[in-house]
Design an enzyme around this catalytic site. Sequence first.
Site, PDB file in Angstrom:
ATOM      1  N   GLU A 162       0.801  -1.319  -0.050  1.00 43.80           N
ATOM      2  CA  GLU A 162      -0.006  -0.109   0.007  1.00 43.80           C
ATOM      3  C   GLU A 162       0.804   1.298  -0.054  1.00 43.80           C
ATOM      4  O   GLU A 162       0.683   2.304  -0.667  1.00 43.80           O
ATOM      5  CB  GLU A 162      -1.077   0.053   1.329  1.00 43.80           C
ATOM      6  CG  GLU A 162      -2.043   1.073   0.981  1.00 43.80           C
ATOM      7  CD  GLU A 162      -3.212   0.684   1.847  1.00 43.80           C
ATOM      8  OE1 GLU A 162      -4.112   1.302   1.590  1.00 43.80           O
ATOM      9  OE2 GLU A 162      -3.248  -0.412   2.457  1.00 43.80           O
ATOM     10  N   ASP A 163       1.905   1.237   0.942  1.00 43.30           N
ATOM     11  CA  ASP A 163       2.621   2.651   1.113  1.00 43.30           C
ATOM     12  C   ASP A 163       3.940   2.631   0.087  1.00 43.30           C
ATOM     13  O   ASP A 163       4.468   3.567  -0.130  1.00 43.30           O
ATOM     14  CB  ASP A 163       3.076   2.735   2.393  1.00 43.30           C
ATOM     15  CG  ASP A 163       1.784   2.647   3.384  1.00 43.30           C
ATOM     16  OD1 ASP A 163       0.691   3.050   2.835  1.00 43.30           O
ATOM     17  OD2 ASP A 163       1.993   2.433   4.626  1.00 43.30           O
TER      18      ASP A 163
END
Length: 719
Positions: free
Chosen positions: A75-76
């Site tokens: 996600e990051d």
Amino acid sequence: MSVESLISQIQDYNPDVESELLERCYRFAQKAHEGQQRKSGEPYFTHCVKTAEALAELRLDTHTICAGLMHDVFEDTGVPHEEMIVRFGENITNLVEGVTKIGQYKFRGSNRQRQAETYRKLLLATAEDMRVILIKLADRLHNMETLNFLSVEKCQRIAKETLDIYAPIAHRLGIWRIMSRLEDLAFKYIFPIEYRDIANLLNEKLVEREGYCERMVTRIRAELEKQGIFADVHGRTKHIYSIYQKMQQKGTPFKEICDLVGLRILVKTDLDCYIALGALHHKWNYLPNRLRDWIGLPKKNGYQSLHTTIVDNGKPVEIQIRSYQMHKVAEDGIAAHWSYKEGVPTTKQGRSIFANYKQMLEDIKETQDGPHQFVESMKLELFQDEVYIFSPKGDLFALPAESTAIDFAYKIHTDIGHTCCGAEINGVVAPIRQKLQNGDRVEIRTQPDGKPNRMWLRYVKTANARSKIKHWFREKDRADALALGKKFLKAELHVSYLDVRDYLNSPKLLDIAKHLKLESVEELFVRIGNGNESATHVVNLLKPEVPKPEIVPEAAPQKATSTPAIQLENDIDLGLIRTMKCCNPIPGDEVIGYLTRGRGVSVHRTGCTRILDEPERLLFVKWTEKRNAENTEPPTDTYPVQILLECNDRPGMLGKITTVIAQYKVNIRCGTFQPSTVTSVDAKASDNLTLDVTGAEQLDEVMMAIRHLKGVQRVTRKI
Ligand code: MN
């Protein structure tokens, strides 16, 4: 926490920990999140380690902990999927991906339909690999612990999602250790005042309580030693949210909560539990209706314990007795049955918890209820209290509390459910809608030609029975429409002087069906029977002398330009639909239709007493979603609803109430305020307000908010 101390924490229970792999994951995640910060100002990587630690606390396998460390890398950061597989293998990559996917489901917005759908997807995703949800729970726990750095609005949303979804899942899996922490943390943000009040109360009496506890521990230990049982006895403080729930359930005011403290006795064997119980009951009086044996009949989530409440000097003291093994399960739930080697539950009990969980998902998957109903049955399934029922042969069945004989019939077999007509409960004849009590011996009576009744939907408690009944009616409605359609067509052929025998089985009928984009002749009959296609039109197409492929049929039957707020299931068009004044249904209410004699369909709330008991005239109706899926704007139509308030007659009360209502941007159409005639502190006043709300959901929210005002005693919707 350094990677070394994490590894040594794991080694405590798993000597075969793959430390090299773990170290690589640790370094990889550390590098991936380099420079990122949490809102708290801490490095982002702290969050990953905390998540992994919580998983190690549950004694899970190395792969799960590795995935815990890396759960946010997709996600990051921009790490490609293939690279992950090459570096860490498919197993870990799949876990990380699973967690990422769950994180993408958003529960925001007021659209309950979509929320329910998301919820359902989330739960189904967990059925594939349980470890995904365990990681998600650990992740959520740390997020909740550091929630105060976010904006108030975000806090509220996340806390609510935690209380609605993650805590119930933890409960279902028996992971008390995580569930209780999630609940307390969420409760603090959602009901800050109540949280503070209870926390203060606990603190105030802390010293007194601890002293009392110590004395009781010594006395109980002495009693047990007389029986040759050497046990760990200690006091335990309940978690704040459970105290709050108890207050809500029983309506007890603060001052009267006496059971803030409980004691726990840990012994070696199952038998010791019963000996300890005997010793306590020998020495003290106990409250018979509070005695529970969860050892003989474990809860669905695997929980086992004996619960009793003894009376000491007129004061009730709650006591739990369990073995060390049971204690482990009570704290860690399914994780206590986990093999840290294989990453799956290994014990028979562990597999049965998992099987129960999956069964629950199956049941819910099949319920095709409205969103409101779905969330409710979801919660019921997750948080259910159970009753245990015996079949005549002595087999034991667990059902949700408040289940009726109909639920039991469907639990045994679908056909028994469909044909049940009565029950014998403990040898006494009873109606099938009778609620079952713990320990009831139930025999279901069936009738060979018996069939379900729409009224049953009001009495059933289980998702299983509900979906089976609905399914039966869907099939039946279709069969009815089919027969009716055939009849219409025959009649129409007749008036057109055509021979029924030539046409009803003619292959041309299939051509016409195809032409109308239907799959079969049967479908064509169903459409005619439902009034969606006219028999005259079909006969015209059938007539030999009219060559008609060019004549395009009038597309769909004319629809009203504005969508009606209510629709019949399957879009059957039966004419005028009206909502009734007697129970004033508004969008979002659970409703049922009643086919009147010649005045169309009237719509009532399901509990309305004005509905006559004529099952054959009842129809399923549902509210149509007026907004389209992309449009998240709140609805603008409003509906007047009357609510009744009872509150302490203190100055400023009405002002507080109207302020709360205004916060929800709800208009007060009119109201009457009736101060009490008695002048005392406890005087009661009652208000009667008419609110313009957008639907049942908003009404629920407003009523809930008013209910939480200090001094408000009752808030009800006027029927
Ligand atoms: Mn995270």
